[in-house]
Design a protein around this motif. Structure first.
Motif: not given
Ligand SMILES: Nc1ncnc2c1ncn2[C@@H]1O[C@H](COP(=O)(O)OP(=O)(O)O)[C@@H](O)[C@H]1O
Ligand SMILES: [Mg+2]
Lengths: 358, 263
Positions: A290-296, A298-304, B88-92
């Motif tokens: 959750h913290l990471l989603r706020l920070l960077i 939700p892209d799982h390539r970086y989230l994981l 929360p994904f961005t449009v891009l």
């Protein structure tokens, strides 16, 4: 050519958080190195990392006591903290991606409840096993039972929610609740039968601890966790696609069912192994992603990968606190993660209300 | 060419589509029209392999079920009727999901280009969930476009399969999106669109299939399908089709409908 492109200073468009995510990765790696070093330095005995480095630099050998404390107590404990922290955080992120729900955690696939039941069974009924078996399994009885319990529950739940080659995530969610309740009830019966010493063991196990770390345990749990973590990068694109829904993910060419299989089995393996060696450590699996989603984002390539780094750092830090607060005794680590993590998490939630409703 | 050959679909033991055949040509817009619940989405979902069906569907002569997921993804992209997104994904970031599925490696700027095509330049940094319904639909369209950016790919024409692409858009954006689809077809791609609006269908589609209760009651060019008799039968009210002066395009106005109850 790709190198030339990536080193070219071109302006990232708005909404592109990849640069920030990569930067976070480097920072978190550094944080992990720092926390690890500090953690090696902290403990009930006065063994000090700087002194050790000084001794080694002078070319002297370490004395036996220092070697024992460093290599047989602190290092395995650190290694286990890193493995378990990474396993819990990555498993949490994978489950949340799979269930498309930021509140999902590995508990949902029945691992937690099943592992708990296995451990409790081992603690309470282990004493009535034939003495030869007790001697053979020894301290591994509880971890092995926990792992088997977690794994079997997940496989059962998976069978229930899969029909005609398609796993229904909704059935799995509800089935997980039902199986959790059932395992809880069975555990309750066993707890009722337990004597005082067993009850203390149960409580300590339930709150989690890295105190029992040994190289043997790491050699057993480590490969499972590493294998499961190694599957995570292959899941990343699929989990991104699944954020759109199952059908749109399939239209993107993602083999949805195969990815579900890999996700569920690797989470069961990683959490099963983690819970088996360290007990039930809550919170990491929800807070870290959750913290990471706020920070960077939700892209799982970086989230994981970032979740692995942050989860490991946080668990090591919590373990240090657990070791020093009431030294020479130790707190169960679950108490530390909950008392420090709970209020912090609430604060984060209150500050980011609007993002949460997405 | 995308061919639907005697396809029937059962859902929950109910026959939702009965013996539908359809030939959609690349270079044209093929519209699926019909009243609510007539089976338009179901037909599209059979074509996209989301539903099991009896009968056969071919993409450029190859049975579509024989193609693997990633092979199909390189040759056709699908716009769903409604899209809710987790996290929360961005449009891009959403648009770029389409990039990674396409046949060929695409430049990084492709996503911005696609957003410009759907009239959403400057939206790339916004959160998807903060957009209006119509804007979200256009973001999804941009994602779909990036997936099959070139209308003609290495295996022949690529296809856009769109479920009500303009239903929540204002008239300006409706025209913009339909022109985009028409342009895709003009450059050699195929477009199959489920359409709600008969007038836009008449303006842009070259082929129409009219469904009613799971049956195809007419099929052909607009002038053939959009007639008083067929539309009145399909929609269950007395409709009169007008024709605009040159170029002659059929139109249907609700003002000119006589309710069956009154007649
Ligand atoms: N999953 C489902 N199970 C049972 N019936 C369905 C399902 N989806 C759609 N239907 C029924 O099939 C018919 C056609 O639906 P649909 O293709 O969605 O209509 P539309 O033409 O409005 O897109 C409707 O009567 C609908 O109630
Ligand atoms: Mg529909």
């Amino acid at each position: 050519m790709t190198l030339a492109l990536s080193s070219e200073p071109f302006a990232r468009p708005q909404g592109d958080r990849r640069g920030r995510a990569r930067m976070a990765g480097w920072v978190l790696a550094l944080v992990l190195v720092l926390t690890s070093s500090v953690s090696l330095n902290v403990g009930a005995s006065g063994v000090n990392l700087l002194e050790i480095i000084g001794t080694l630099a002078r070319g002297d050998a370490l004395d036996a006591r220092t070697r024992l404390i460093l290599f047989d107590i602190r290092l395995p404990r650190l290694a286990m903290g890193i493995l378990v922290g990474a396993a819990l955080a990555v498993s949490g992120a994978v489950m949340q991606g799979l269930f498309r729900n930021p509140l999902a955690d590995p508990g949902l696939v029945g691992v937690g409840a099943g592992a708990g039941l296995g451990a409790i069974t081992a603690i309470v009924l282990g004493a009535s096993l034939p003495v030869t078996m007790q001697a053979g399994l020894g301290i591994y009885l509880v971890p092995v039972a926990a792992f088997l319990g977690g794994w079997l529950t997940t496989i059962l739940l998976y069978q229930i929610s899969t029909s005609r080659g398609r796993t229904s995530v909704a059935v799995m969610l509800l089935g997980g609740i039902a199986m959790g309740a059932l395992a809880g009830a069975l555990s309750g019966i066993l707890i009722y039968m337990a004597d005082d010493a067993q009850l203390r063991d149960l409580t300590f196990w339930g709150l989690g601890s890295l105190a029992g770390a040994t190289w043997t345990k790491i050699w057993i749990a480590g490969p499972l966790i590493v294998l499961a973590l190694a599957a995570a990068p292959f899941l990343a694109r699929a989990l991104n696609g699944l954020a759109l829904g199952e059908a749109p993910a399939a239209h993107l060419g993602i083999p949805v069912q195969r990815m579900k299989n890999i996700a569920i089995l690797s989470v069961a393996a990683a959490t099963g192994a983690a819970v088996a060696v360290s007990g039930g450590i809550g919170f990491i699996g929800i807070v870290v992603p959750h913290l990471l989603r706020l920070l960077i984002g939700p892209d799982h390539r970086y989230l994981l990968p970032n979740a692995a780094l942050l989860g490991a750092s946080l668990l090591i830090a919590a373990d240090m606190v657990a070791r020093v607060v009431i030294a020479p005794a130790e707190l169960p680590i679950g108490i530390v993660t909950a008392t420090l993590g709970g209020p912090f998490f609430l604060w984060i939630l209150l500050r980011n209300r609007t993002l949460l409703d997405m | 060419m995308l061919t639907v050959d005697h396809v029937s679909v059962w859902l929950a033991r109910k026959r939702v589509l009965e013996d539908i055949s359809l030939r959609a040509e690349a270079g044209q817009i093929t519209a699926i029209v019909g009243p609510n619940g007539s089976g338009k989405t179901t037909l599209l979902r059979a074509i996209t392999q989301e539903l099991p069906y009896a009968g056969k569907i071919y993409l450029e002569g190859t049975e579509i079920g024989a193609l693997r997921g990633w092979e199909l993804a390189a040759r056709r992209a699908v716009l769903p009727q409604a899209s809710r997104i987790a996290f929360p994904f961005t449009v891009l970031e959403i648009v770029r999901l389409g990039l990674s599925a396409g046949a060929t490696a695409a430049p990084d700027t492709r996503a911005l280009e696609a957003l410009a095509r759907v009239g959403l330049s400057g939206f790339e940094g916004r959160y998807y969930q903060e957009l209006s319904g119509g804007e979200q639909q256009r973001v999804q369209l941009a994602r779909v476009l990036t997936q099959v950016w070139a209308p003609i790919g290495p295996h022949g024409p690529c296809w856009l399969l769109l479920d009500e692409p303009v239903s929540s858009l204002d008239i300006g954006h409706q025209l913009e999106v339909m022109e985009l689809a028409a342009d895709y077809a003009a450059r050699g791609g195929g477009v199959i669109a489920v359409m709600h609006d008969l007038n836009l269908t008449a303006m842009f589609a070259q082929q129409i299939i009219l469904l009613a209760s799971g049956h195809a009651i007419a099929q052909g060019p607009p002038a053939h399908v959009l007639t008083d008799d067929l539309l009145s039968r399909a929609y269950g009210c007395d409709l009169q089709v007008g024709t605009s002066p040159a170029p002659p395009i059929p139109y249907v106005l609700p003002q000119m409908a006589r309710r069956t109850i009154q007649s």
